[in-house]
Design an enzyme around this catalytic site. Sequence first.
Site, PDB file in Angstrom:
ATOM      1  CB  THR A  92      -0.926   0.009   1.221  1.00  0.00           C
ATOM      2  OG1 THR A  92      -1.782  -1.135   1.162  1.00  0.00           O
ATOM      3  CG2 THR A  92      -1.789   1.266   1.243  1.00  0.00           C
ATOM      4  CE  LYS A 141      -5.359  -1.557   1.636  1.00  0.00           C
ATOM      5  NZ  LYS A 141      -4.054  -2.218   1.664  1.00  0.00           N
ATOM      6  CE  LYS A 158       2.420   2.154   4.797  1.00  0.00           C
ATOM      7  NZ  LYS A 158       1.900   1.439   3.587  1.00  0.00           N
TER       8      LYS A 158
END
Length: 290
Positions: free
Chosen positions: A83, A158, A226
């Site tokens: 990701t 995502k 993150k």
Amino acid sequence: MGLHMARNLHRAGLLAAVWNRSAHKARALGAELNVPAPATLEQLASMSDAVVSCVSADADVLEVTRGLGPGLKPGTLMLDCSTIGAVTAREAAGLLESRAVDFLDCPVSGGVEGARDATLAIMVGGPEAAFARAAPILQALGRTIAHFGPTGSGQAAKATNQIMCAGIIEAVAEAMAFARAQGLPLEKLIETLGKGAGSSWYFVHRAPNMVRGSYPAGFRVRLHAKDLGICHDMAARFGVALPVVERMLAEYAELTARGYGDEDISATFRLKAELFERTNTMAALTRGDA
């Protein structure tokens, strides 16, 4: 995640070799699966028709891509399941373009359980022809696989998922803290509401963590932070601040500062429960009981 994904590729007869930045981990997995564990990424690349990568951050993806580059043959596929930002995905694709290597950004959702059971949802960006070639690999890793458009589109999908996860886990934690304060039997509550309109994957699978007060890492606080940082940056390009993202970034910063950054994101229950504990303390002080 990567460990389980490698095992599923092996079960499908697709795994030629394994590599990890911690060499002892690669050697252990190679011995388990009876496949080579080459010392360098270039060696790994030279043995492969396709490479699947899954690392933690944008800089790691670019480092791995550069390491693989010299060994990749024309026509090789690189499927990155990390990701990262959509901009980074496009940069990684650009690093391989001159080598005639197709890069697909293939971030996944479903947690450790999904990686173990090969039931991941996989969001893909990149050339459509490359996506078609990658289908047997992706099908060995996940159950729901969708192509969203050019390079970076998988990462945009995502990021959308991560915003949803942030709101859902916050709502679940808040609801469970409320239920506990009401004195409800929490196991029975999960069993009942898990079949109701407000249920979700996170409620069914992570509310039990809140009952136990134990948060084994399925998706670590620091990693979701993150990811939400990526969402923050992507929204900022439109001049927008997303309230759910900003609120959860603040909660995750607090949890990390307290030493809970490697716990599962369901640990946000710690902060929600404190809202009621502080209220009870203030009520006790008002009554003169403390």
